[in-house]
Design a protein around this motif. Sequence first.
Motif, PDB file in Angstrom:
ATOM      1  N   TYR A 269      53.433  45.349  38.110  1.00  0.00           N
ATOM      2  CA  TYR A 269      53.268  44.194  38.899  1.00  0.00           C
ATOM      3  C   TYR A 269      52.148  43.376  38.259  1.00  0.00           C
ATOM      4  O   TYR A 269      51.122  44.111  37.859  1.00  0.00           O
ATOM      5  N   ARG A 270      52.219  42.028  38.422  1.00  0.00           N
ATOM      6  CA  ARG A 270      51.279  41.299  37.820  1.00  0.00           C
ATOM      7  C   ARG A 270      49.777  41.594  38.724  1.00  0.00           C
ATOM      8  O   ARG A 270      49.683  41.889  39.618  1.00  0.00           O
ATOM      9  N   ALA A 271      48.651  41.750  37.717  1.00  0.00           N
ATOM     10  CA  ALA A 271      47.358  42.027  38.162  1.00  0.00           C
ATOM     11  C   ALA A 271      47.232  43.264  38.740  1.00  0.00           C
ATOM     12  O   ALA A 271      46.226  43.399  39.483  1.00  0.00           O
TER      13      ALA A 271
ATOM     14  N   GLN B 291      53.286  42.456  46.601  1.00  0.00           N
ATOM     15  CA  GLN B 291      52.392  42.930  45.523  1.00  0.00           C
ATOM     16  C   GLN B 291      51.614  42.051  44.701  1.00  0.00           C
ATOM     17  O   GLN B 291      50.308  42.366  44.366  1.00  0.00           O
ATOM     18  N   ASP B 292      51.784  40.822  44.754  1.00  0.00           N
ATOM     19  CA  ASP B 292      51.084  39.905  44.088  1.00  0.00           C
ATOM     20  C   ASP B 292      51.400  38.452  44.495  1.00  0.00           C
ATOM     21  O   ASP B 292      52.526  37.949  44.494  1.00  0.00           O
ATOM     22  N   LEU B 293      50.249  37.707  44.777  1.00  0.00           N
ATOM     23  CA  LEU B 293      50.293  36.230  45.520  1.00  0.00           C
ATOM     24  C   LEU B 293      50.505  35.299  44.234  1.00  0.00           C
ATOM     25  O   LEU B 293      50.788  34.014  44.452  1.00  0.00           O
ATOM     26  N   GLY B 294      50.310  35.602  42.987  1.00  0.00           N
ATOM     27  CA  GLY B 294      50.215  34.791  41.823  1.00  0.00           C
ATOM     28  C   GLY B 294      48.945  34.214  41.322  1.00  0.00           C
ATOM     29  O   GLY B 294      48.055  34.285  42.310  1.00  0.00           O
ATOM     30  N   GLU B 295      49.188  33.407  40.246  1.00  0.00           N
ATOM     31  CA  GLU B 295      47.642  32.784  39.923  1.00  0.00           C
ATOM     32  C   GLU B 295      47.331  31.789  40.402  1.00  0.00           C
ATOM     33  O   GLU B 295      46.106  31.203  40.563  1.00  0.00           O
ATOM     34  N   SER B 296      48.261  30.937  41.275  1.00  0.00           N
ATOM     35  CA  SER B 296      47.810  29.847  41.954  1.00  0.00           C
ATOM     36  C   SER B 296      47.453  29.980  43.502  1.00  0.00           C
ATOM     37  O   SER B 296      47.451  29.024  44.184  1.00  0.00           O
TER      38      SER B 296
ATOM     39  N   ASP C  96      40.182  33.347  40.829  1.00  0.00           N
ATOM     40  CA  ASP C  96      40.359  34.076  39.544  1.00  0.00           C
ATOM     41  C   ASP C  96      39.414  33.633  38.513  1.00  0.00           C
ATOM     42  O   ASP C  96      38.970  32.308  38.653  1.00  0.00           O
ATOM     43  N   ALA C  97      39.292  34.562  37.455  1.00  0.00           N
ATOM     44  CA  ALA C  97      38.703  34.131  36.133  1.00  0.00           C
ATOM     45  C   ALA C  97      37.025  33.565  36.675  1.00  0.00           C
ATOM     46  O   ALA C  97      36.648  32.457  35.773  1.00  0.00           O
ATOM     47  N   VAL C  98      36.439  34.182  37.680  1.00  0.00           N
ATOM     48  CA  VAL C  98      35.142  33.719  37.967  1.00  0.00           C
ATOM     49  C   VAL C  98      34.403  35.049  38.195  1.00  0.00           C
ATOM     50  O   VAL C  98      34.776  35.969  38.228  1.00  0.00           O
ATOM     51  N   PRO C  99      32.650  34.906  38.030  1.00  0.00           N
ATOM     52  CA  PRO C  99      32.378  36.129  38.114  1.00  0.00           C
ATOM     53  C   PRO C  99      32.637  36.742  39.524  1.00  0.00           C
ATOM     54  O   PRO C  99      32.806  36.081  40.431  1.00  0.00           O
ATOM     55  N   ILE C 100      32.374  38.348  39.597  1.00  0.00           N
ATOM     56  CA  ILE C 100      32.740  38.749  41.003  1.00  0.00           C
ATOM     57  C   ILE C 100      31.979  38.263  42.137  1.00  0.00           C
ATOM     58  O   ILE C 100      32.891  38.228  43.207  1.00  0.00           O
ATOM     59  N   GLU C 101      31.035  37.999  42.068  1.00  0.00           N
ATOM     60  CA  GLU C 101      29.991  37.385  43.188  1.00  0.00           C
ATOM     61  C   GLU C 101      30.556  35.962  43.801  1.00  0.00           C
ATOM     62  O   GLU C 101      30.409  35.569  44.947  1.00  0.00           O
ATOM     63  N   ARG C 102      31.651  35.300  42.933  1.00  0.00           N
ATOM     64  CA  ARG C 102      32.277  34.124  43.489  1.00  0.00           C
ATOM     65  C   ARG C 102      33.630  34.267  43.677  1.00  0.00           C
ATOM     66  O   ARG C 102      34.289  33.180  44.038  1.00  0.00           O
ATOM     67  N   VAL C 103      34.213  35.424  43.864  1.00  0.00           N
ATOM     68  CA  VAL C 103      35.535  35.673  43.979  1.00  0.00           C
ATOM     69  C   VAL C 103      36.143  35.116  45.361  1.00  0.00           C
ATOM     70  O   VAL C 103      37.117  34.827  45.331  1.00  0.00           O
ATOM     71  N   MET C 104      35.495  35.269  46.337  1.00  0.00           N
ATOM     72  CA  MET C 104      35.616  34.848  47.689  1.00  0.00           C
ATOM     73  C   MET C 104      36.174  33.130  47.683  1.00  0.00           C
ATOM     74  O   MET C 104      35.648  32.401  47.306  1.00  0.00           O
ATOM     75  N   ALA C 105      37.311  33.136  48.502  1.00  0.00           N
ATOM     76  CA  ALA C 105      37.908  31.769  48.709  1.00  0.00           C
ATOM     77  C   ALA C 105      37.804  31.517  50.257  1.00  0.00           C
ATOM     78  O   ALA C 105      37.833  32.491  50.722  1.00  0.00           O
TER      79      ALA C 105
END
Length: 244
Positions: free
Chosen positions: A86-88, A134-139, A145-154
């Motif tokens: 699956y993706r990711a 399995q994956d919620l998608g890029e949106s 996504d595509a940020v440093p790990i310390e900024r991953v939280m939404a």
Amino acid sequence: MNSRARLSVVVVTHARPHAPEYHAYSSVLVERAVRASERAGWIVDVIAAEDEGLDASLRRTVSSDALLVLGGEDIAPEFYGAARGYRAEGRHAERADEAQIALVQRAVRRGTPVLGVCRGHQIINVALGGTLLQDLGESSAHRRDAVPIERVMATHDVAVAAGSSLALTLGDVVSTQSAHHQAVDRLGAGLRVAATASDGLIEAIEHVDAPVVGVQWHPEDAGAPVGQLDALLTRLVLQVAVAA
């Protein structure tokens, strides 16, 4: 609380040489959870399920008064009847999956209180026969996504189900810090939905009989509302007292 009450904090592993930045960030979350648990009065024992394996994990937690199962890698799909590719999809930790699933199953049988966080929330569902998206998608709004790990939280709100034990603990609407690309899909046996996001995703579950709760978000993150993790840990304390 009884001064001898013991909380097993169950993590995936003590080392990720293949992913040092992720491991460093994960270690900060684990440390925050351990410190909060100690402040709540627990004697804390950290169990790394991938490192210990099934038998040792079960043995080391046999006398635990409660379990706190924290986040980490995706659960290997074969544990919930799905396929790989699956993706990711990242590296899996099958020894941790097997051990953590067994720990939750034993806890449900014994009535041992459990709090699952992120992966731990998903482990609870899989352990009781449930499945995962399995994956919620890029949106997806559930991680950055595509940020440093310390900024991953939404950051987003979840609506807590009226009449749930989680509502008594946290209220009707909860601000959350999340960083997941998977989610609970079909519920496992004995579980009910305790909270949902605005997009309909299941954000928390609880068992109808056993003192078991899972939250998809990270109350141990530094950006979480003050007191959120403390409230969940206090709930564990009360459940242990009731079971005693």
